[in-house]
Design a protein around this motif. Structure first.
Motif, PDB file in Angstrom:
ATOM      1  N   ILE A  14     -22.088  -8.764  23.249  1.00  6.62           N
ATOM      2  CA  ILE A  14     -21.154  -8.003  24.981  1.00  6.62           C
ATOM      3  C   ILE A  14     -19.624  -8.479  24.688  1.00  6.62           C
ATOM      4  CG2 ILE A  14     -21.573  -7.491  27.150  1.00  6.62           C
ATOM      5  CD1 ILE A  14     -24.491  -7.979  26.835  1.00  6.62           C
ATOM      6  N   ARG A  15     -19.968  -9.871  24.878  1.00  2.68           N
ATOM      7  CA  ARG A  15     -18.800 -10.210  24.944  1.00  2.68           C
ATOM      8  C   ARG A  15     -17.901  -9.187  24.126  1.00  2.68           C
ATOM      9  NH1 ARG A  15     -17.170 -16.441  26.186  1.00  2.68           N
ATOM     10  NH2 ARG A  15     -14.211 -16.346  26.297  1.00  2.68           N
ATOM     11  N   LEU A  16     -18.197 -10.146  22.859  1.00  5.93           N
ATOM     12  CA  LEU A  16     -17.579  -9.834  21.295  1.00  5.93           C
ATOM     13  C   LEU A  16     -17.050  -8.229  21.226  1.00  5.93           C
ATOM     14  CD1 LEU A  16     -16.722 -11.365  18.993  1.00  5.93           C
ATOM     15  CD2 LEU A  16     -18.871 -10.069  17.570  1.00  5.93           C
ATOM     16  N   ARG A  17     -18.096  -7.540  21.651  1.00  3.16           N
ATOM     17  CA  ARG A  17     -18.340  -5.807  21.775  1.00  3.16           C
ATOM     18  C   ARG A  17     -16.266  -5.446  22.790  1.00  3.16           C
ATOM     19  NH1 ARG A  17     -21.938  -0.773  22.644  1.00  3.16           N
ATOM     20  NH2 ARG A  17     -20.299   1.064  22.926  1.00  3.16           N
ATOM     21  N   HIS A  18     -16.512  -6.188  23.526  1.00  9.66           N
ATOM     22  CA  HIS A  18     -15.814  -5.882  25.028  1.00  9.66           C
ATOM     23  C   HIS A  18     -14.829  -7.003  24.651  1.00  9.66           C
ATOM     24  CE1 HIS A  18     -12.726  -7.724  28.706  1.00  9.66           C
ATOM     25  NE2 HIS A  18     -13.780  -5.950  29.306  1.00  9.66           N
ATOM     26  N   ASP A  19     -13.910  -7.984  23.863  1.00  8.58           N
ATOM     27  CA  ASP A  19     -12.570  -8.565  23.245  1.00  8.58           C
ATOM     28  C   ASP A  19     -12.979  -7.675  21.586  1.00  8.58           C
ATOM     29  OD1 ASP A  19     -12.929  -9.306  25.347  1.00  8.58           O
ATOM     30  OD2 ASP A  19     -13.587 -11.848  24.523  1.00  8.58           O
ATOM     31  N   ASP A  20     -13.049  -7.099  21.099  1.00  9.48           N
ATOM     32  CA  ASP A  20     -12.625  -6.081  20.340  1.00  9.48           C
ATOM     33  C   ASP A  20     -12.576  -6.510  19.279  1.00  9.48           C
ATOM     34  OD1 ASP A  20     -11.672  -3.926  22.093  1.00  9.48           O
ATOM     35  OD2 ASP A  20      -9.801  -4.220  22.074  1.00  9.48           O
ATOM     36  N   GLY A  21     -13.747  -7.783  19.100  1.00  2.39           N
ATOM     37  CA  GLY A  21     -14.142  -8.719  18.102  1.00  2.39           C
ATOM     38  C   GLY A  21     -13.308 -10.015  17.953  1.00  2.39           C
ATOM     39  N   ARG A  22     -12.654 -10.239  19.082  1.00  2.00           N
ATOM     40  CA  ARG A  22     -12.323 -11.583  18.929  1.00  2.00           C
ATOM     41  C   ARG A  22     -13.190 -12.584  19.598  1.00  2.00           C
ATOM     42  NH1 ARG A  22      -6.761 -12.704  18.946  1.00  2.00           N
ATOM     43  NH2 ARG A  22      -6.425 -10.828  19.667  1.00  2.00           N
ATOM     44  N   LEU A  23     -13.204 -13.873  18.493  1.00  2.00           N
ATOM     45  CA  LEU A  23     -14.498 -14.769  19.408  1.00  2.00           C
ATOM     46  C   LEU A  23     -13.874 -15.636  20.157  1.00  2.00           C
ATOM     47  CD1 LEU A  23     -15.081 -15.957  15.439  1.00  2.00           C
ATOM     48  CD2 LEU A  23     -16.572 -15.020  17.028  1.00  2.00           C
ATOM     49  N   PRO A  24     -14.711 -15.442  20.985  1.00  2.00           N
ATOM     50  CA  PRO A  24     -14.337 -16.041  22.035  1.00  2.00           C
ATOM     51  C   PRO A  24     -13.367 -18.297  21.786  1.00  2.00           C
ATOM     52  CG  PRO A  24     -15.925 -17.051  21.875  1.00  2.00           C
ATOM     53  CD  PRO A  24     -16.230 -15.851  21.048  1.00  2.00           C
ATOM     54  N   GLU A  25     -12.924 -18.622  22.719  1.00  2.00           N
ATOM     55  CA  GLU A  25     -12.261 -19.952  22.590  1.00  2.00           C
ATOM     56  C   GLU A  25     -13.482 -20.886  22.933  1.00  2.00           C
ATOM     57  OE1 GLU A  25      -8.154 -23.075  24.048  1.00  2.00           O
ATOM     58  OE2 GLU A  25      -8.009 -20.504  24.846  1.00  2.00           O
ATOM     59  N   LEU A  26     -13.243 -21.786  21.502  1.00  2.00           N
ATOM     60  CA  LEU A  26     -14.393 -23.010  21.831  1.00  2.00           C
ATOM     61  C   LEU A  26     -14.349 -23.855  22.742  1.00  2.00           C
ATOM     62  CD1 LEU A  26     -16.789 -24.240  20.679  1.00  2.00           C
ATOM     63  CD2 LEU A  26     -15.648 -25.171  19.016  1.00  2.00           C
ATOM     64  N   GLY A  27     -14.845 -24.090  23.836  1.00  2.00           N
ATOM     65  CA  GLY A  27     -14.595 -25.454  25.032  1.00  2.00           C
ATOM     66  C   GLY A  27     -15.038 -26.336  24.739  1.00  2.00           C
ATOM     67  N   ALA A  28     -14.639 -27.343  25.744  1.00  2.00           N
ATOM     68  CA  ALA A  28     -15.024 -28.724  25.785  1.00  2.00           C
ATOM     69  C   ALA A  28     -16.098 -28.991  24.874  1.00  2.00           C
ATOM     70  CB  ALA A  28     -14.473 -29.797  26.481  1.00  2.00           C
ATOM     71  N   ASP A  29     -17.597 -27.377  25.751  1.00  4.58           N
ATOM     72  CA  ASP A  29     -19.173 -28.090  25.486  1.00  4.58           C
ATOM     73  C   ASP A  29     -19.632 -26.864  25.128  1.00  4.58           C
ATOM     74  OD1 ASP A  29     -18.933 -30.082  27.788  1.00  4.58           O
ATOM     75  OD2 ASP A  29     -18.672 -28.328  29.424  1.00  4.58           O
ATOM     76  N   GLY A  30     -18.063 -26.471  24.541  1.00  2.51           N
ATOM     77  CA  GLY A  30     -18.915 -25.003  23.830  1.00  2.51           C
ATOM     78  C   GLY A  30     -19.621 -25.115  22.256  1.00  2.51           C
ATOM     79  N   VAL A  31     -20.236 -24.554  21.270  1.00  2.00           N
ATOM     80  CA  VAL A  31     -21.082 -24.601  19.914  1.00  2.00           C
ATOM     81  C   VAL A  31     -19.666 -24.118  18.762  1.00  2.00           C
ATOM     82  CG1 VAL A  31     -23.037 -24.389  18.948  1.00  2.00           C
ATOM     83  CG2 VAL A  31     -23.333 -24.813  21.197  1.00  2.00           C
ATOM     84  N   GLY A  32     -20.041 -24.758  17.719  1.00  2.00           N
ATOM     85  CA  GLY A  32     -19.452 -24.450  16.779  1.00  2.00           C
ATOM     86  C   GLY A  32     -19.753 -24.421  15.439  1.00  2.00           C
ATOM     87  N   VAL A  33     -18.855 -25.362  14.230  1.00  2.49           N
ATOM     88  CA  VAL A  33     -19.835 -25.787  13.407  1.00  2.49           C
ATOM     89  C   VAL A  33     -20.170 -26.805  13.153  1.00  2.49           C
ATOM     90  CG1 VAL A  33     -19.222 -25.846  10.548  1.00  2.49           C
ATOM     91  CG2 VAL A  33     -18.505 -23.639  11.599  1.00  2.49           C
ATOM     92  N   ALA A  34     -19.350 -27.412  13.237  1.00  2.20           N
ATOM     93  CA  ALA A  34     -19.456 -29.299  13.958  1.00  2.20           C
ATOM     94  C   ALA A  34     -20.646 -29.356  15.205  1.00  2.20           C
ATOM     95  CB  ALA A  34     -18.260 -29.718  14.094  1.00  2.20           C
ATOM     96  N   GLN A  35     -20.269 -28.653  15.469  1.00  5.07           N
ATOM     97  CA  GLN A  35     -22.097 -28.740  16.509  1.00  5.07           C
ATOM     98  C   GLN A  35     -23.088 -28.737  16.988  1.00  5.07           C
ATOM     99  OE1 GLN A  35     -19.111 -27.844  17.429  1.00  5.07           O
ATOM    100  NE2 GLN A  35     -17.895 -28.946  19.230  1.00  5.07           N
ATOM    101  N   SER A  36     -22.890 -27.336  15.703  1.00  6.10           N
ATOM    102  CA  SER A  36     -24.346 -26.727  15.125  1.00  6.10           C
ATOM    103  C   SER A  36     -24.726 -27.611  14.085  1.00  6.10           C
ATOM    104  CB  SER A  36     -23.383 -25.619  14.625  1.00  6.10           C
ATOM    105  OG  SER A  36     -25.143 -24.613  13.934  1.00  6.10           O
ATOM    106  N   LEU A  37     -24.057 -28.310  13.406  1.00  4.98           N
ATOM    107  CA  LEU A  37     -24.546 -29.211  12.238  1.00  4.98           C
ATOM    108  C   LEU A  37     -25.082 -30.408  12.649  1.00  4.98           C
ATOM    109  CD1 LEU A  37     -21.168 -28.768   9.254  1.00  4.98           C
ATOM    110  CD2 LEU A  37     -23.757 -27.630   8.632  1.00  4.98           C
ATOM    111  N   GLY A  38     -23.653 -30.845  13.331  1.00  5.18           N
ATOM    112  CA  GLY A  38     -24.073 -32.477  13.955  1.00  5.18           C
ATOM    113  C   GLY A  38     -25.765 -32.264  14.625  1.00  5.18           C
TER     114      GLY A  38
END
Length: 224
Positions: free
Chosen positions: A182-206
């Motif tokens: 829902i957020r991705l659609r609201h932001d016209d496809g722009r990914l949200p900024e990855l904050g200090a507590d967010g999950v990205g590639v490094a966190q997922s692989l870890g």
């Protein structure tokens, strides 16, 4: 997370490492063979239910159960085939008298634990506890299901020995994925900024590496 209530020293306290549900095979002897294979693969427990096919979630309407004698035959073969496997005997009966009849019958077997899925009230848990005697009792917690929302102290007071939480992470993941899209659609496809507590590639692989390391030893490093 499994919970063990304090119900007295005479009652065996089951311990689950990697419990699995066991869909009842068409032939009883096949059930025994499947249990042996699961045990060899490292499973520590199985739940054998008495539903007819097609099986349904234990907390929805329309469930149908096998004749008790047919289920007990399969349960007996599973119990004879296991070595150290914890076997949970489960019934999905919905009528009051039939629930108690089956609960009592399951408690007379060598199954380690009894599960009556979709129990509708605390009073019903008390009745089941009475008819199964000292046999350990398992309670299945499912959000939005038939059973009341009870805390671990409340379940312990009712005589429950083990509580399983089979869906909280699944339901939370579904809500999180819905919100992310829902957020991705609201932001016209722009990914949200990855904050200090967010999950990205490094966190997922870890997380993946930590989970793998729990079951596989780290490779030895060669000497310098």
């Amino acid at each position: 997370m499994p919970f063990q209530g304090d119900q007295g020293a005479s009652r065996r306290k089951p311990s689950f490492g990697h419990p699995l549900g066991l869909d009842h095979p068409a032939h009883p002897e096949v059930a025994g063979h499947v249990v042996q294979q699961l045990e060899q693969l490292g499973a520590s427990g199985v739940i054998l239910e008495d539903q007819k096919r097609p099986r349904r979630c234990g907390h929805v309407d329309g469930k149908q159960v096998l004749p008790l004698e047919e289920y007990l035959e399969k349960l007996d073969l599973v119990l004879s085939a296991r070595r150290d496997l914890v076997v949970v005997a489960r019934t999905d009966a919905t009528e009051h008298d039939e629930i108690l009849r089956r609960a009592e019958a399951l408690a007379r077997t060598d199954a380690d634990v009894v599960l009556i899925d979709g129990v509708r009230s605390a009073g019903a848990i008390t009745e089941i506890r009475t008819v199964i005697g000292d046999k350990p009792l398992l309670f299945n917690q499912i959000a939005g299901g038939k059973s009341p929302r009870l805390s671990l102290p409340e379940l312990s007071a009712l005589g429950v020995d083990v509580a399983i939480y089979s869906t909280p992470c699944l339901f939370a993941a579904q809500e999180a994925m819905d919100n992310a899209l829902i957020r991705l659609r609201h932001d016209d496809g722009r990914l949200p900024e990855l904050g200090a507590d967010g999950v990205g590639v490094a966190q997922s692989l870890g997380l993946l590496e930590r989970n793998i390391s729990r079951h596989h030893a780290a490779p030895a490093r060669s000497g310098a």
